[in-house]
Design a protein around this motif. Structure first.
Motif, short mmCIF file in Angstrom:
data_model
loop_
_atom_site.label_atom_id
_atom_site.label_comp_id
_atom_site.label_asym_id
_atom_site.label_seq_id
_atom_site.Cartn_x
_atom_site.Cartn_y
_atom_site.Cartn_z
N LEU A 89 0.75 -1.16 0.03
CA LEU A 89 0.00 -0.04 0.02
C LEU A 89 0.86 1.29 0.08
O LEU A 89 0.57 2.27 -0.77
N LEU A 90 1.97 1.38 0.99
CA LEU A 90 2.66 2.47 0.81
C LEU A 90 3.43 2.75 -0.27
O LEU A 90 3.69 3.92 -0.87
N GLN A 91 4.02 1.60 -0.98
CA GLN A 91 4.72 1.65 -2.07
C GLN A 91 3.58 2.25 -3.30
O GLN A 91 4.11 3.23 -4.08
N GLY B 66 -8.86 -7.88 4.12
CA GLY B 66 -7.56 -7.01 3.80
C GLY B 66 -7.59 -5.50 3.95
O GLY B 66 -6.95 -4.79 4.44
N ILE B 67 -8.75 -5.07 3.49
CA ILE B 67 -8.98 -3.62 3.70
C ILE B 67 -8.97 -3.07 5.28
O ILE B 67 -8.70 -1.91 5.71
N PRO C 90 -6.26 1.56 7.91
CA PRO C 90 -6.10 2.42 8.84
C PRO C 90 -4.58 3.00 8.35
O PRO C 90 -4.36 4.07 9.02
N ALA C 91 -3.79 2.38 7.68
CA ALA C 91 -2.65 2.95 7.46
C ALA C 91 -2.50 4.23 6.78
O ALA C 91 -1.68 5.02 6.61
N GLY D 214 -7.43 8.97 13.72
CA GLY D 214 -5.91 9.26 14.36
C GLY D 214 -5.33 7.95 15.03
O GLY D 214 -4.22 8.10 15.45
N ALA D 215 -6.08 6.93 15.06
CA ALA D 215 -5.71 5.70 15.70
C ALA D 215 -4.45 4.99 15.23
O ALA D 215 -4.31 5.05 13.83
N LYS D 216 -3.51 4.38 15.81
CA LYS D 216 -2.42 3.90 15.31
C LYS D 216 -2.70 2.64 14.69
O LYS D 216 -3.29 1.85 15.29
N ASN D 217 -2.35 2.37 13.50
CA ASN D 217 -2.45 1.12 12.87
C ASN D 217 -1.56 0.16 13.21
O ASN D 217 -0.23 0.33 13.20
N PRO D 218 -1.97 -0.98 13.74
CA PRO D 218 -1.20 -2.04 14.65
C PRO D 218 -0.75 -3.26 13.52
O PRO D 218 -0.06 -4.05 13.77
#
Length: 375
Positions: free
Chosen positions: A174-176, A282-283, A288-289, A341-345
């Protein structure tokens, strides 16, 4: 050998395969069952990966039993030809089960990426929960995304030294993809530039089909009450899903039904959406990321750490509950900010590198042990 054949597997395994292929001291073979044909091909093109073996097993309206039996036969033929040191499978599909079981029959160690997901109900999701539990029993190396997954495996008496908490490779993918400059084409370009808040929606779970009326009725109410809200809904190709949409979802100028999208397009839709409503697995990890709240149209999830972290909320398929949760996120800024704003685990984008490091370490250790015995 990496074995996968569906679009979700392709998205999550592509970064792992590319990382392994970049290592000079390993030969990584990729077998594509083509359980999904067109949808997976799009992913492979995006990540520039070509299969060494393509079984091309996707056929219209074949049963799960027919598909799995074909996979077992054809995967076994390739394993006999190549005899890999390790077979790497992902997740919980028919391809996952067939690949792992075929390897087990030839006593080839299995590495399971995304190991340890559990709902503890083998019929929910169906057949994925049973697939992942069965694969877990014959896996040697368990690549778990989270500590929760590790604990689930430990409860099943998996040896702790065989479990590695590495995050989820879907975050790598996803980040890529979302870091690249991207422009929507029409009609999505006009839709996303309309200035309206977008609810990105997907529903496709087999066990949800009979309950989708409640989901779509809640969506109908939201669209009537909120003129600044629109729905973008990539519709699954399953005819049963499309029948339910036709019967229960009211169509208007703010209801945008589209065909299944390339992963790159869908990833950028997640990035631009206001919130996401889904029954997908998967979503729940991906959105959340990107700082997007996720409402999950299921009564349980194999990703409870997302619920605990506050990035996900289970709302089932009851019309009143779905309506209430959507309404809350659309009208209560504090509730929205708390979820977004919650941290993605589920990881930080380095999962593929961690998996490759572990595989190389284990292969070297096994090679050294064999040489010691021989000498």
């Amino acid at each position: 050998m990496a074995i996968f054949g569906t679009r979700p597997e392709g998205i999550k395994m592509a970064p792992v395969v590319k990382e392994l292929m970049s290592r000079e001291d390993v030969e990584c073979i990729f077998l594509n069952t083509a359980q999904h044909r067109e949808m997976l091909d799009q992913v492979l093109e995006l990540f520039e990966i070509k299969p060494d073996f393509d079984l091309n097993l996707m056929k219209d309206r074949q049963t799960p039993i027919e598909l799995t039996s074909k996979m077992l036969v054809e995967i076994t033929k390739v394993l006999e030809e190549t005899n890999p040191d390790l077979v790497l499978v992902h997740g919980d599909t028919a391809t996952t089960f067939a690949g792992a079981f075929a390897a087990f029959q030839r006593q080839i160690p299995v590495g399971h990426v995304e190991a340890g997901l559990r709902t503890e109900d083998i019929y929910s999701p169906f057949p994925e929960e049973a697939n992942r539990q069965l694969v877990g029993r014959i896996t040697t190396h368990h690549f778990a995304a989270t500590e929760t997954n590790r604990e689930a495996l430990l409860r099943e008496n998996i040896r702790p030294e065989n479990i590695y908490v590495v995050g989820n490779s879907v975050i790598d993918a996803l980040l890529q993809v979302t870091s690249k400059v991207f422009a929507f084409e029409e009609p999505l370009k006009s839709i996303m530039e309309s200035g309206k808040r977008t609810i990105l929606m997907t529903t496709h779970r087999r066990e949800n089909l009979a309950q989708l009326k409640g989901v779509y009725s809640a969506i109908n109410r939201i669209l009537v009450e909120h003129e600044d809200v629109q729905i973008v809904f990539p519709v699954h190709k399953n005819p049963a899903v499309r029948d339910e949409i036709a019967k229960h979802l009211n169509l208007n100028e703010r209801t945008h039904l589209v065909e299944p999208l390339d992963y790159e397009v869908f990833a950028h839709l997640m990035k631009e959406a206001y919130l996401i409503f889904t029954d997908s697995g998967g979503i729940q990890e991906e959105a959340p990321a990107l700082g997007k709240p996720v409402l999950v149209a299921r009564n349980n999830t194999e990703r409870p750490e997302g619920v605990e972290a506050g990035t996900l909320k289970l709302c089932g398929t009851d019309e009143s509950v779905v309506y209430k949760e959507l309404k809350e996120l659309l009208t209560n800024p504090a509730a929205y900010e708390k979820m977004s704003g919650a941290k993605n685990p589920y990881g930080d984008g380095t999962t593929s590198e961690k998996i490759a490091d572990i595989i190389m370490k284990k292969i070297r250790e096994e090679k050294s042990a064999r040489e010691t015995v021989y000498s």
